[in-house]
Motif scaffolding. Structure first.
Motif, PDB file in Angstrom:
ATOM      1  N   ASP A 186       0.834  -1.209   0.000  1.00  0.00           N
ATOM      2  CA  ASP A 186       0.000   0.000   0.000  1.00  0.00           C
ATOM      3  C   ASP A 186       0.874   1.267   0.000  1.00  0.00           C
ATOM      4  N   ASP A 187       1.963   1.210  -0.768  1.00  0.00           N
ATOM      5  CA  ASP A 187       2.828   2.381  -0.902  1.00  0.00           C
ATOM      6  C   ASP A 187       2.287   3.291  -2.003  1.00  0.00           C
ATOM      7  N   PRO A 188       2.624   4.591  -1.975  1.00  0.00           N
ATOM      8  CA  PRO A 188       2.334   5.416  -3.149  1.00  0.00           C
ATOM      9  C   PRO A 188       3.055   4.809  -4.352  1.00  0.00           C
ATOM     10  N   MET A 189       2.445   4.904  -5.501  1.00  0.00           N
ATOM     11  CA  MET A 189       3.047   4.264  -6.682  1.00  0.00           C
ATOM     12  C   MET A 189       4.498   4.722  -6.887  1.00  0.00           C
ATOM     13  N   GLY A 190       4.742   6.011  -6.722  1.00  0.00           N
ATOM     14  CA  GLY A 190       6.081   6.564  -6.976  1.00  0.00           C
ATOM     15  C   GLY A 190       7.122   6.103  -5.978  1.00  0.00           C
ATOM     16  N   ARG A 191       6.683   5.530  -4.857  1.00  0.00           N
ATOM     17  CA  ARG A 191       7.681   5.048  -3.885  1.00  0.00           C
ATOM     18  C   ARG A 191       7.659   3.524  -3.794  1.00  0.00           C
TER      19      ARG A 191
END
Ligand code: SF4
Ligand code: SF4
Ligand code: FES
Length: 926
Positions: A186-191
């Motif tokens: 459930d990370d931000p896509m960019g990270r």
């Protein structure tokens, strides 16, 4: 035909194969059935979760999802019955209820809205989700936007990521109303660990995942294409075909097209790396060096402002000056004072014309290109053994193999789409052995990773050959009928038992034996290799060992078997085939053989140099020695790509006359007398040959900037000013000439390549596909047999010692291609990987007393650079890895120019180095 299933579809009797779904049969018969969670593109399995494709089957109580349901003998299906149509409309209404209104839709042209329009559903009578249930927009990625308020949980992106590209980043978390798409944990896509292949964006049917550059700040699509043109990818040798969507003369976005190599897939470079084409740094006018700007060996120019050192010129003046300087040196110092570097990024036609100019116009064979720096040793070993330098099977053959060996290659970074097919094969149960001193992404999928000591390839491979011979696992019949030299090999490898080689290569003897047995015994084994094999002083020996493995086990010439050096640049195969090599004419025909030279002298109407020319590094050395005085460099960047960069740049600065033809003011152009602005891949017609031997068409997608001209025209202008009577009207005409002297192009015409977009060579007839798998019966050698050349241990040229105790190795990154001239001007790629780093094991960082992100200094006997430290568990202790694309910390200042004696390739993969903390700490670079 007993397998055919007969059933009735909309009142018509039709036939289906056992693999086909009702949806696929309907599609084939011209009936469009709505579909959202199903993608008919290659590699996608049906999931049957959205119910948009329901059909009525007589005798069944409930409607069936046609995308997943297979027809049965005698079945009667109604695809457009009232009941089916109503149910589908209700499904669409339910989906639309949970979408932003069409006026605010992220993508009003999405597949979902297109089907809703066709079904007359513009709004819904059903209640929508409450806002609190909808995940917030995620703008964290430089290239893609995540707006899950439009997500219908169709699961296509999950299949795209896990099953097609096999990156395992996207998943579905939660249940029921809390279910949602997630990246990693459930990370931000960019990270997240997303590699930005963009497969999910291409497949998402709603616009929940989209290219960021198409959206405004509210997440609404504001950019729409006016036309779509299919062409190729300008970066690696995989040769992906791409649909470029264009508006107002600009590329807006790219989708994978169904080319034979990529089957709709792309990597981050092909999908998001195209905007270098419109960089403000493009060269748009011819330039001539200013009289007040002498050449400084270590000058740093600003590519955005060439006018500090150059002045604008007309084409006429620039061409006259360019050719005039070459003519002057030719007259004064003779042919051997001239040389040319062509490029593996240019088309086949441009490569052919360039080598013809050097041979027929300059009068020398001093012509080479960057194949010298990547696979020259592989080609030398293949030519010697089996009489050809190209692959024996395409990389897609991995699907038919039982055992796959990937050695000295990192395809997930360097040939990412090829890597997806290898991962697909592993998912289907094939065994993969990754063999490399560095671990890599592919290692996660491997049965075993053999992490051998750098430079000990021959020890490891000869120990495998020893095992196969000692345990009688070789193919006696094949060896007897198809090879020479087996007895010498038996004798040679006697001293290479796995037990003795364990200490040399660091791989346990039982593991060496296990892999050797598996490779030899399997029904079909295939080997892929890269520059980890070729870029050594023993690169040719490394490749010889791999060839021997295949030859003694008969693992060549059948589906799923073969030898495949993964070729680097998009046209390195084609440029080599076209003769951009100092010892051979087109199609590897030796310049030293009288009968071949006669043929080309006759064909080109001029005398030709009987001596093989100098190679890339030899040309640089010959400039220092005062032999070479003038050069024409077309699309190549030796100031960045050559080893021992200070030495190379000093040479370029010494030239009396240097003509550079390129799209940017490259580091090589700093030393030019004349710069001729060229067209990029996206702006011209041409054929390009990928690593699979597929000759593919490149078609212009946008217009060239300013006065930039197609390279073939400029080469012709130089040629006519050097008294060559050339009157080519088009690349098609050049291709036709090439086909007359290149047997490999038999049955392949320009028109055919344009029509079919991709034709594999060799090809037996004008109306038959080319041959993908070669050498089932014989090899193209004099007697049809392969030649086995045993190899000995040869250490790397420069071993670590007290002063330089580490091993330095160099290579590419996923996001940056080669010297970075193109990718570092591609905004998304530069955003993801903006700065140079040196990767090392975490324990190495601790020993050094630095953190990831701290500045360090790396030095070798040739120079030193400062850059940030990067933590990377894949790099073994004692080793440093530096990508060579960053001018501000150029890895090739450090590398060793020592050459492999056969391929004349420098040892980029191994030199002794020292590392120490530098004064300035900086932010994290992990
Ligand atoms: S993000 Fe797109 S592809 Fe993924 S589940 Fe949602 S709608 Fe389907
Ligand atoms: S860089 Fe290579 S793998 Fe990536 S899209 Fe281009 S051709 Fe395909
Ligand atoms: S397209 Fe068939 S169930 Fe979704």
């Amino acid at each position: 035909m007993s397998d055919t299933i007969r059933f009735t579809l909309d009142g018509r009797e039709v036939g289906a194969s056992p693999e086909e779904s009702i949806w696929q049969v309907a599609q084939r018969c011209g009936t469009d059935i709505p579909h959202l969670c199903y993608s008919p593109e290659p590699g996608y399995r049906a999931d049957g979760n959205c119910r948009a494709c329901m059909v009525e089957i007589e005798g069944e109580r409930v409607l069936a999802a046609s995308c997943i349901r297979k027809p049965a003998e005698g079945m009667v299906v109604h695809s457009a019955s009232n009941r089916a149509a109503k149910a589908r409309a209700m499904v669409m209404e339910m989906l639309v209820a949970d979408q932003p209104a069409k006026t605010d839709a992220h993508d009003p042209t999405s597949k979902l809205w297109a089907w809703a329009d066709r079904m007359g559903v513009s709004e819904s009578r059903l209640p929508a989700h409450s806002f609190a249930e909808v995940p917030a927009p995620d703008p964290s990625h430089p290239a893609m936007r995540v707006n899950l308020d439009a997500c219908i949980h169709c699961n296509l992106c999950v299949r795209a990521c896990r099953e097609v590209q096999v990156n395992d980043v996207i998943g579905m978390s939660g249940r029921g109303h809390t279910a949602k798409i997630t990246f990693d944990f459930d990370d931000p896509m960019g990270r997240s660990t997303c590699v930005a292949c963009g497969e999910c964006v291409q497949t998402c049917p709603t616009g929940a995942l989209m290219e960021a550059r198409l959206l405004n700040e509210d997440g609404v699509r504001v950019e729409f294409e006016q036309q779509t043109i299919q062409s190729g990818c300008p970066f690696c040798g995989v040769g992906c075909q791409i649909d470029y969507h264009v508006a107002d003369g600009e590329i807006l976005y790219a989708d994978g097209a169904d080319g034979p190599a990529n089957q709709n897939r792309l990597c981050v470079k092909g999908r998001f790396g195209f905007d270098y084409q419109s960089s403000p740094e493009r060269l748009t006018v011819p330039l001539i060096r200013r009289d007040d700007a002498p050449k400084e060996p270590h000058a740093k120019l600003d590519p955005a402002n060439p006018y500090t050192h150059f002045r604008e010129a007309t084409w006429e003046e620039a061409l006259d000056r360019a050719a005039g300087g070459l003519n002057e040196v030719l007259k004064r110092d003779g042919s051997q004072a001239l040389a040319g570097f062509g490029s593996a990024k240019c088309s086949n036609e441009e490569a052919y014309l360039f080598q013809k100019l050097v041979r027929a116009g300059f009068g020398t064979n001093n012509v080479d290109h960057c194949t010298r720096l990547c696979h020259a040793s592989s080609v030398a070993a293949l030519m010697e053994a089996i009489g050809t330098g190209a692959v024996t099977a395409p990389f897609n053959a991995a699907k038919d193999a039982e055992v796959i060996i990937v050695i000295g290659a990192n395809p997930t970074e360097n040939h990412p789409v090829a890597a997806t097919f290898i991962k697909n094969a592993v998912k289907r149960g094939k065994r993969l052995y990754v063999v490399d001193p560095r671990r890599q992404m592919l290692s996660r999928h491997a049965t075993r990773h053999l992490q051998f000591k750098p430079g000990s390839d021959v020890a490891l491979l000869n120990a495998m050959i020893h095992t196969i011979i000692e345990e009688q696992l070789y193919d006696r019949q094949y060896v007897a009928a198809r090879t020479h030299g087996f007895e010498e090999l038996v004798e040679k490898v006697r001293q290479f038992s796995p037990e003795e080689m364990e200490a040399v290569c660091g791989v346990p003897a039982d593991v060496i034996r296990e892999v050797a047995r598996d490779y030899a015994r399997s029904e079909a084994s295939i080997i892929f290799w890269g520059m980890g094999i070729s870029q050594h002083v023993h690169g040719t020996d490394n490749a010889r060992c791999l060839i021997q493995l295949a030859l003694i086990t008969g693992q060549v010439g059948r589906p799923g078997t073969g030898l495949h050096p993964l070729r680097g640049q998009n046209n390195v195969q084609g440029a080599s085939d076209a003769g951009l090599i100092p010892m051979v004419y087109p199609d590897y025909q030796s310049v030293a053989k009288q009968e071949i030279r006669d043929l080309f002298e006759d064909f080109w109407g001029t005398d030709l140099d009987p001596k093989a020319g100098l190679t890339v590094v030899e040309i640089i050395n010959a400039i220092h020695e005062g032999q070479i005085k003038a050069m024409y460099v077309l699309g190549e960047n030796p100031a960045m790509s050559d080893p021992d960069q200070h030495h190379a740049r000093e040479a370029l600065a010494r030239l009396d006359h240097l003509v550079v033809q390129d799209i940017f003011l490259t580091e090589t152009a700093y030393y030019a007398d004349v710069i001729l602005p060229a067209t990029s891949y996206y702006e011209k017609w041409g054929t390009f040959t990928n690593t699979n031997r597929q000759v593919q068409i490149g078609e212009p997608v946008v217009a060239p900037p300013g006065q930039a001209r197609p390279d073939w025209q400029t080469v012709q202008e130089i040629a006519t000013r050097m008294d060559l009577d050339w009157t080519y009207q088009s690349p098609a005409e050049v291709f036709t000439e090439m086909a007359q002297v290149m047997p490999s192009l038999k049955n392949i015409t320009w028109d055919r390549v344009v029509r079919e977009r991709s034709v594999t060579y060799p090809c037996d007839a004008p109306d038959r596909p080319g041959n993908e798998i070669l050498f089932a019966e014989s090899f193209p050698t004099e007697d049809g047999r392969a030649r086995i050349v045993p190899t000995d241990l040869l250490p790397p040229d420069e071993l670590p010692d007290a002063a330089y105790p580490m091993v330095l190795t160099t290579g590419r990154l996923l996001e940056h291609w080669h010297t970075g001239a193109m990718t570092r001007r591609a905004s998304v790629l530069e955003d993801i990987e903006p700065e140079p780093t040196v990767a090392m094991h975490p324990r190495q960082l601790r020993t050094l007393g630095v953190e990831a992100g701290d500045m360090v200094r790396v030095a070798t006997r040739r120079g030193e650079i400062a850059l940030k430290a990067r933590r990377d568990r894949n790099v073994p202790e004692g080793m440093l890895f530096i990508p060579f694309c960053f001018e501000e910390a150029a890895a090739n200042i450090l590398t060793n120019p020592q050459l492999d004696p056969f391929g004349k390739i420098p040892e980029f993969k191994f030199c002794a180095a020292r590392i120490e903390p530098a004064a300035q700490p900086a932010e994290a670079a992990e």
